[in-house]
Motif scaffolding. Sequence first.
Motif, PDB file in Angstrom:
ATOM      1  N   GLY A  95       3.961  -1.667   3.645  1.00 34.37           N
ATOM      2  CA  GLY A  95       4.721  -0.759   2.815  1.00 34.37           C
ATOM      3  C   GLY A  95       5.872  -1.523   2.205  1.00 34.37           C
ATOM      4  O   GLY A  95       6.088  -2.704   2.479  1.00 34.37           O
ATOM      5  N   TRP A 110       9.899   1.689   5.777  1.00 31.54           N
ATOM      6  CA  TRP A 110       8.854   2.110   4.844  1.00 31.54           C
ATOM      7  C   TRP A 110       8.538   3.594   4.866  1.00 31.54           C
ATOM      8  O   TRP A 110       8.232   4.163   3.820  1.00 31.54           O
ATOM      9  CB  TRP A 110       7.542   1.364   5.125  1.00 31.54           C
ATOM     10  CG  TRP A 110       7.624  -0.115   5.140  1.00 31.54           C
ATOM     11  CD1 TRP A 110       8.586  -0.900   4.573  1.00 31.54           C
ATOM     12  CD2 TRP A 110       6.695  -1.020   5.749  1.00 31.54           C
ATOM     13  NE1 TRP A 110       8.322  -2.228   4.801  1.00 31.54           N
ATOM     14  CE2 TRP A 110       7.158  -2.336   5.521  1.00 31.54           C
ATOM     15  CE3 TRP A 110       5.521  -0.851   6.461  1.00 31.54           C
ATOM     16  CZ2 TRP A 110       6.481  -3.463   5.982  1.00 31.54           C
ATOM     17  CZ3 TRP A 110       4.836  -1.971   6.932  1.00 31.54           C
ATOM     18  CH2 TRP A 110       5.318  -3.258   6.690  1.00 31.54           C
ATOM     19  N   THR A 111       8.541   4.232   6.046  1.00 30.24           N
ATOM     20  CA  THR A 111       7.955   5.569   6.150  1.00 30.24           C
ATOM     21  C   THR A 111       8.940   6.637   6.621  1.00 30.24           C
ATOM     22  O   THR A 111       8.525   7.735   6.985  1.00 30.24           O
ATOM     23  CB  THR A 111       6.737   5.546   7.095  1.00 30.24           C
ATOM     24  OG1 THR A 111       7.144   5.132   8.403  1.00 30.24           O
ATOM     25  CG2 THR A 111       5.664   4.598   6.576  1.00 30.24           C
ATOM     26  N   PRO A 132       7.383   8.720  -4.466  1.00 28.09           N
ATOM     27  CA  PRO A 132       6.822   7.670  -3.605  1.00 28.09           C
ATOM     28  C   PRO A 132       5.359   7.420  -3.973  1.00 28.09           C
ATOM     29  O   PRO A 132       4.770   8.161  -4.775  1.00 28.09           O
ATOM     30  CB  PRO A 132       6.960   8.255  -2.198  1.00 28.09           C
ATOM     31  CG  PRO A 132       6.965   9.733  -2.401  1.00 28.09           C
ATOM     32  CD  PRO A 132       7.594   9.979  -3.749  1.00 28.09           C
ATOM     33  N   TYR A 133       4.789   6.395  -3.357  1.00 27.84           N
ATOM     34  CA  TYR A 133       3.419   5.986  -3.695  1.00 27.84           C
ATOM     35  C   TYR A 133       2.668   5.612  -2.431  1.00 27.84           C
ATOM     36  O   TYR A 133       3.222   4.948  -1.537  1.00 27.84           O
ATOM     37  CB  TYR A 133       3.460   4.787  -4.647  1.00 27.84           C
ATOM     38  CG  TYR A 133       2.161   4.020  -4.790  1.00 27.84           C
ATOM     39  CD1 TYR A 133       1.094   4.543  -5.508  1.00 27.84           C
ATOM     40  CD2 TYR A 133       2.013   2.758  -4.204  1.00 27.84           C
ATOM     41  CE1 TYR A 133      -0.096   3.825  -5.639  1.00 27.84           C
ATOM     42  CE2 TYR A 133       0.835   2.041  -4.343  1.00 27.84           C
ATOM     43  CZ  TYR A 133      -0.215   2.576  -5.063  1.00 27.84           C
ATOM     44  OH  TYR A 133      -1.376   1.870  -5.194  1.00 27.84           O
ATOM     45  N   SER A 134       1.442   6.053  -2.352  1.00 23.47           N
ATOM     46  CA  SER A 134       0.569   5.659  -1.249  1.00 23.47           C
ATOM     47  C   SER A 134      -0.804   5.342  -1.816  1.00 23.47           C
ATOM     48  O   SER A 134      -1.401   6.171  -2.525  1.00 23.47           O
ATOM     49  CB  SER A 134       0.471   6.780  -0.206  1.00 23.47           C
ATOM     50  OG  SER A 134      -0.313   6.376   0.895  1.00 23.47           O
ATOM     51  N   PRO A 166       6.376   8.191   1.508  1.00 22.55           N
ATOM     52  CA  PRO A 166       5.184   8.850   0.970  1.00 22.55           C
ATOM     53  C   PRO A 166       4.984  10.214   1.630  1.00 22.55           C
ATOM     54  O   PRO A 166       5.189  10.380   2.829  1.00 22.55           O
ATOM     55  CB  PRO A 166       4.050   7.880   1.341  1.00 22.55           C
ATOM     56  CG  PRO A 166       4.721   6.548   1.418  1.00 22.55           C
ATOM     57  CD  PRO A 166       6.086   6.820   1.986  1.00 22.55           C
ATOM     58  N   GLN A 180      -6.505   2.789   0.668  1.00 23.23           N
ATOM     59  CA  GLN A 180      -6.595   1.447   1.218  1.00 23.23           C
ATOM     60  C   GLN A 180      -8.017   0.900   1.331  1.00 23.23           C
ATOM     61  O   GLN A 180      -8.195  -0.297   1.558  1.00 23.23           O
ATOM     62  CB  GLN A 180      -5.912   1.395   2.582  1.00 23.23           C
ATOM     63  CG  GLN A 180      -4.430   1.759   2.498  1.00 23.23           C
ATOM     64  CD  GLN A 180      -3.706   1.536   3.804  1.00 23.23           C
ATOM     65  OE1 GLN A 180      -4.041   0.655   4.578  1.00 23.23           O
ATOM     66  NE2 GLN A 180      -2.691   2.345   4.063  1.00 23.23           N
ATOM     67  N   THR A 211       0.800  -1.217   0.000  1.00 23.12           N
ATOM     68  CA  THR A 211       0.000   0.000   0.000  1.00 23.12           C
ATOM     69  C   THR A 211       0.835   1.271   0.000  1.00 23.12           C
ATOM     70  O   THR A 211       0.291   2.362  -0.121  1.00 23.12           O
ATOM     71  CB  THR A 211      -0.951   0.015   1.212  1.00 23.12           C
ATOM     72  OG1 THR A 211      -0.188  -0.086   2.413  1.00 23.12           O
ATOM     73  CG2 THR A 211      -1.924  -1.155   1.136  1.00 23.12           C
ATOM     74  N   SER A 212       2.144   1.149   0.169  1.00 24.21           N
ATOM     75  CA  SER A 212       3.009   2.330   0.041  1.00 24.21           C
ATOM     76  C   SER A 212       4.389   1.912  -0.433  1.00 24.21           C
ATOM     77  O   SER A 212       4.842   0.792  -0.172  1.00 24.21           O
ATOM     78  CB  SER A 212       3.120   3.086   1.377  1.00 24.21           C
ATOM     79  OG  SER A 212       3.920   2.381   2.308  1.00 24.21           O
ATOM     80  N   ARG A 245       8.454   3.702  -1.059  1.00 21.20           N
ATOM     81  CA  ARG A 245       9.312   4.877  -0.962  1.00 21.20           C
ATOM     82  C   ARG A 245       9.747   5.330  -2.355  1.00 21.20           C
ATOM     83  O   ARG A 245       9.858   4.525  -3.274  1.00 21.20           O
ATOM     84  CB  ARG A 245      10.547   4.578  -0.108  1.00 21.20           C
ATOM     85  CG  ARG A 245      10.225   4.473   1.362  1.00 21.20           C
ATOM     86  CD  ARG A 245      11.432   4.509   2.259  1.00 21.20           C
ATOM     87  NE  ARG A 245      12.277   3.327   2.158  1.00 21.20           N
ATOM     88  CZ  ARG A 245      13.124   2.934   3.102  1.00 21.20           C
ATOM     89  NH1 ARG A 245      13.229   3.629   4.223  1.00 21.20           N
ATOM     90  NH2 ARG A 245      13.871   1.853   2.948  1.00 21.20           N
ATOM     91  N   ALA A 298       6.895  10.050   7.184  1.00 20.68           N
ATOM     92  CA  ALA A 298       5.474   9.725   7.171  1.00 20.68           C
ATOM     93  C   ALA A 298       5.088   9.076   8.499  1.00 20.68           C
ATOM     94  O   ALA A 298       5.935   8.784   9.347  1.00 20.68           O
ATOM     95  CB  ALA A 298       5.159   8.787   6.008  1.00 20.68           C
TER      96      ALA A 298
END
Length: 475
Positions: free
Chosen positions: A409, A309-310, A380-382, A345, A385, A217-218, A220, A274
């Motif tokens: 992520g 991930w964040t 990045p991508y988010s 993200p 959900q 779902t996410s 970097r 994030a």
Amino acid sequence: MSTPNDPSTPAAPPPAAQEDGAALDALRDRLDTLLPAAVEDLQDLVRIPSIAFPGHDREPVHRSAEAVADLLRGAGMAEVGIESVGDGAPAVIGRTPARRGKPTVLLYAHHDVQPTGDPADWSTPPFEPTRRGRRLYGRGAADDKAGIMAHVTALRLVGEELAADGIGVTVFVEGEEEAGSPTFRPFIEAHRDALEADLIIVADSANWAVGTPALTTSLRGLVDVVVEVRALDHAVHSGLFGGPVLDSLTQLSRLLATLHDDDGEVAVPGLVRAEDPSVEMTEADFRRDAGVPDGLDLSGTGPLTARLWTRPALSVIGIDAPSVRDASNTLVPVSRAKISLRIPPGEDPQSAMDALVTHLDRHAPATAQVTVHRGETGKPYSARQDSPAMELARSALGTAWSTAAVDTGLGGSIPFIADLLEVFPSAEVLVTGVEDPESRAHGVDESLHLDEFARVCLAEALLLRDAGTLREDAR
């Protein structure tokens, strides 16, 4: 990635328990009969050294594209062609157009692979697929030729059913993803009509663990630079001139050391963090999956999933300097390092690039000339959900694995997802994959777990078959 360490996580009645039992059993039986041929086809793809990096022979990349095109034709695709833009590597597009009022699903994978490094480091030759236990070893066995075969096998499973229902399917197999997708954006713009879809499934990610599926779902984003440090016009004797002059490699090392604090946290001001993820992994599992030797501390602070991930992560991934074997007693006049910055993200790649360049400029020593060469950036991508497509994907994964999928992520980057969303703004993107923490994608002894591969094929077949429920009024 490993099993969530929260013991309260439900083990999962499959979310798609409403799936008709007899129909599901029949689908599983059909998959069992198709798997041996699918694995053989995958092994044939792995034997093709389709490295699209500059300096490598392009003939195998073209041969790989032809093999993929043959597979798509054999899977019943109505239209199959090999295309490229400019001097880009060949990509394969297969299409079975939708009936009016039915949606189209675009299935993405890539047929190019990473270079192997020294083949002597591999347990078996990298382009000779080898089965050991339930794993298939070879370059591309997981990343991403298994993604191609997951698409092909799903179409072999339910392609006729999709055609009868009028659901459109397009398969887009890129030929230069590992080399940075240099012509991706102009390619999808040139072939916009052929690639337009309501749902895009990108099969280039990883699952949480063997036996536990994941929805990514996410992702970097990515920023990289090359920093050059020059201390002298030319090399000079280290004994005669050393002292008043620090060699360039020492000065480069001192500059690179400013990029992290004593805890190993990125020390570049102005970078975004994030929100921490809601799932965590055990340190023991991470150490095993990453290959961290016993007795070594981990870098950074906070949850492992946040660090992965964040939050930003910064690595020196290459240095131009004399090798130890060839070292002479001279002061090295100029040294270079390539720095890779992964951004979470919510971070803008250009802002992150500016922050990194500003930091390097501010810490440049007065005893050297420092030049920073800006390199690639990737967004990045988010994901959203709670979308219907996400729920449908969770249902399909839960049914195929008989356990609930984990929303995860990914610390890696797939920058072209931003391009897909910009060129096809009405499409929804799902990021799935065939890898697991032991797959070693890009590394020595890359491998695919064959049981996981079977589950991926089943999940994609279920998702494709039910895609018509996402948008009954599609164009």
